[in-house]
Motif scaffolding. Structure first.
Motif, mmCIF file in Angstrom:
data_model
loop_
_atom_site.group_PDB
_atom_site.id
_atom_site.type_symbol
_atom_site.label_atom_id
_atom_site.label_comp_id
_atom_site.label_asym_id
_atom_site.label_seq_id
_atom_site.Cartn_x
_atom_site.Cartn_y
_atom_site.Cartn_z
ATOM 1 N N THR A 62 62.120 20.459 26.441
ATOM 2 C CA THR A 62 61.493 21.554 27.185
ATOM 3 C C THR A 62 61.529 21.319 28.697
ATOM 4 O O THR A 62 61.492 22.270 29.471
ATOM 5 C CB THR A 62 60.031 21.748 26.746
ATOM 6 N N VAL A 63 61.620 20.045 29.109
ATOM 7 C CA VAL A 63 61.623 19.748 30.550
ATOM 8 C C VAL A 63 62.888 20.294 31.219
ATOM 9 O O VAL A 63 62.795 21.077 32.183
ATOM 10 C CB VAL A 63 61.468 18.237 30.793
ATOM 11 N N PHE A 83 74.249 24.867 25.622
ATOM 12 C CA PHE A 83 74.527 23.427 25.628
ATOM 13 C C PHE A 83 73.291 22.631 25.210
ATOM 14 O O PHE A 83 73.392 21.647 24.453
ATOM 15 C CB PHE A 83 74.982 23.002 27.025
ATOM 16 N N LEU A 84 72.127 23.041 25.688
ATOM 17 C CA LEU A 84 70.891 22.335 25.343
ATOM 18 C C LEU A 84 70.616 22.413 23.835
ATOM 19 O O LEU A 84 70.182 21.428 23.224
ATOM 20 C CB LEU A 84 69.724 22.935 26.130
ATOM 21 N N LEU A 85 70.882 23.564 23.239
ATOM 22 C CA LEU A 85 70.673 23.694 21.797
ATOM 23 C C LEU A 85 71.659 22.829 21.022
ATOM 24 O O LEU A 85 71.325 22.288 19.954
ATOM 25 C CB LEU A 85 70.798 25.163 21.384
ATOM 26 N N VAL A 86 72.884 22.677 21.531
ATOM 27 C CA VAL A 86 73.842 21.770 20.896
ATOM 28 C C VAL A 86 73.327 20.338 20.955
ATOM 29 O O VAL A 86 73.416 19.574 19.963
ATOM 30 C CB VAL A 86 75.219 21.896 21.575
ATOM 31 N N MET A 87 72.785 19.933 22.099
ATOM 32 C CA MET A 87 72.204 18.599 22.225
ATOM 33 C C MET A 87 71.021 18.415 21.273
ATOM 34 O O MET A 87 70.814 17.334 20.712
ATOM 35 C CB MET A 87 71.750 18.349 23.670
ATOM 36 N N LEU A 88 70.261 19.477 21.080
ATOM 37 C CA LEU A 88 69.136 19.420 20.143
ATOM 38 C C LEU A 88 69.631 19.176 18.717
ATOM 39 O O LEU A 88 69.081 18.331 17.990
ATOM 40 C CB LEU A 88 68.331 20.716 20.229
ATOM 41 N N ARG A 101 56.730 18.860 10.773
ATOM 42 C CA ARG A 101 56.482 18.798 12.216
ATOM 43 C C ARG A 101 57.791 18.956 12.993
ATOM 44 O O ARG A 101 57.832 19.629 14.029
ATOM 45 C CB ARG A 101 55.814 17.468 12.549
ATOM 46 N N THR A 102 58.854 18.360 12.490
ATOM 47 C CA THR A 102 60.153 18.480 13.151
ATOM 48 C C THR A 102 60.663 19.917 13.101
ATOM 49 O O THR A 102 61.198 20.440 14.085
ATOM 50 C CB THR A 102 61.166 17.541 12.487
ATOM 51 N N ILE A 108 60.057 26.051 17.773
ATOM 52 C CA ILE A 108 59.471 26.346 19.089
ATOM 53 C C ILE A 108 60.534 26.253 20.180
ATOM 54 O O ILE A 108 60.601 27.096 21.093
ATOM 55 C CB ILE A 108 58.301 25.386 19.375
ATOM 56 N N LEU A 109 61.402 25.240 20.100
ATOM 57 C CA LEU A 109 62.452 25.098 21.102
ATOM 58 C C LEU A 109 63.426 26.274 21.054
ATOM 59 O O LEU A 109 63.863 26.773 22.102
ATOM 60 C CB LEU A 109 63.198 23.782 20.887
ATOM 61 N N PHE A 110 63.787 26.720 19.855
ATOM 62 C CA PHE A 110 64.672 27.880 19.752
ATOM 63 C C PHE A 110 63.992 29.138 20.307
ATOM 64 O O PHE A 110 64.645 29.976 20.939
ATOM 65 C CB PHE A 110 65.094 28.097 18.295
ATOM 66 N N LEU A 111 62.678 29.278 20.054
ATOM 67 C CA LEU A 111 61.955 30.433 20.586
ATOM 68 C C LEU A 111 61.928 30.397 22.109
ATOM 69 O O LEU A 111 62.157 31.418 22.779
ATOM 70 C CB LEU A 111 60.530 30.456 20.026
#
Length: 367
Positions: A62-63, A83-88, A101-102, A108-111
């Motif tokens: 998120t940072v 790119f960030l979602l690929v890294m995720l 939890r994961t 949440i990150l995708f949202l």
């Protein structure tokens, strides 16, 4: 004789370093450097999660996502989000087990990424990053306030303006514009109320403040409201009308002319009698009629006299008629300005009017 050429030697690490230094000297744009920094940070976070999956949380992504949303423009932001979602997804491969939890963290990150993309698409109309867009708005706001700054006046004159917007935001449909230092012996000032209030009228107020400032400086006092009316007519706005009161004051003799365009009348305090006089003038609202005439009220400010120009937010509320509001303004002015005019405009604006409407007031006092 044919010159012999030295055979080309293969490129080595030193050549690569020299090429990199050459690119660095030529310099990349700040946006490119920022993008590279965010990419490196995202890769570092993904690597840290793979190495220490139980220590580094997935929400660390998120940072860089937040920083990108604030600093990257709409051209680079969507690609960085992908790119960030690929890294995720890469970081997820290092998880020993996928717990509830994961799953929630990934959702949440995708949202957040989806919201960031929507924001980016909205910004594409402007073409700048969020922080830069905000700084541009702040600059525009400062410019509209600068249009109403009072020039240096001769000794014996005190002029103060005060503005409050609906909801307390810095953008308002009311504004004050002055002629600046066009002439050392004359002050031209207009108090304008654009249709709408708050942020809704702020964009029109920004445009009109610049246009009216130019007209006020370039034209004779008798021609200002007519030119302002023609300018508004050409805009062809759906909600494109405004009211205004224009004061032209001779700083040597104290003689003044007041003209209004659908605006509340100016009021004049005569120090000798202590009475306030309403200076009624007729004139249509700006932006409604092609050919409009604006009556003039003339007077003279003597020693100790004062003049108030104000918008309808000072005297009109949903439950109070404008006539009663003017009476209340005069009563408060007599009480709050008695013997002390410095800071009087701010005191009156804070004491009167509706906080749900824009309010502006100009106080002119001859000491």
């Amino acid at each position: 004789m044919t010159a012999l050429r030295e055979p080309a030697r293969p490129a080595g690490p030193s050549d690569a370093r020299r090429a990199w230094r050459s690119l660095a000297r030529r310099g990349a744009s700040p946006t490119s450097r920022l993008l590279v920094g965010l990419v490196v940070a995202s890769v570092a976070i993904a690597g840290a999660i793979l190495v220490w999956p139980d220590t580094v949380p997935l929400m660390s992504f998120t940072v860089p996502l937040l920083l990108a949303s604030l600093l990257l423009g709409p051209r680079h932001l969507p690609w960085f989000v992908v790119f960030l979602l690929v890294m995720l997804m890469l970081a997820l491969t290092g998880q020993a087990e996928i717990s509830t939890r994961t799953v929630i963290a990934v959702a949440i990150l995708f949202l957040l990424a989806f919201i960031t993309l929507l924001t980016s698409f909205r910004r594409s109309r402007l073409g700048v990053a969020g922080a830069l867009g905000e700084s541009m708005l702040v600059d525009l706001r400062d410019r509209i306030l600068a249009q109403g700054s009072i020039p240096v006046l001769p000794d014996g004159w005190y002029v103060e303006s005060a503005l409050r917007s609906a909801g307390g935001t810095p953008f308002a449909g009311d504004f004050v514009v002055t002629s600046g230092a066009r002439a050392a012996d004359r002050l031209d000032v207009a108090v304008v109320d654009v249709s709408g209030k708050g942020e809704q009228a702020g964009t029109r107020a920004l445009l009109l403040s610049g246009a009216f400032g130019g007209l006020l400086t370039a034209l004779a006092p008798a021609d200002f409201l007519g030119a302002a009316n023609r300018y508004l007519m050409r805009q062809d706005w759906a909600e494109g009308f405004a009211t205004a009161v224009h004061l032209s004051l001779d700083l040597t003799t104290g003689d003044y002319e007041v003209r209004t365009a659908g605006h509340p009348p100016a009021v004049h305090l005569t120090a000798g009698s202590g009475r306030w006089t309403v200076r009624e003038t007729e004139g249509p609202i700006l932006g409604l009629l092609d050919d409009a005439d604006f009556e003039v009220a003339r007077g003279r400010l003597g020693r100790g006299d004062a003049l108030l120009l104000y918008t309808d937010g000072m005297v009109e509320t949903p439950t109070r008629d404008i006539g009663l509001g003017i009476d209340r303004l005069l009563g408060q002015a007599e009480r709050l300005l008695r013997g002390e005019f410095d800071g009087g405009a701010a005191r009156l604006v804070d004491a009167l009017g509706s906080h749900n409407d824009d309010r502006a007031l100009l106080l002119v006092h001859r000491r």
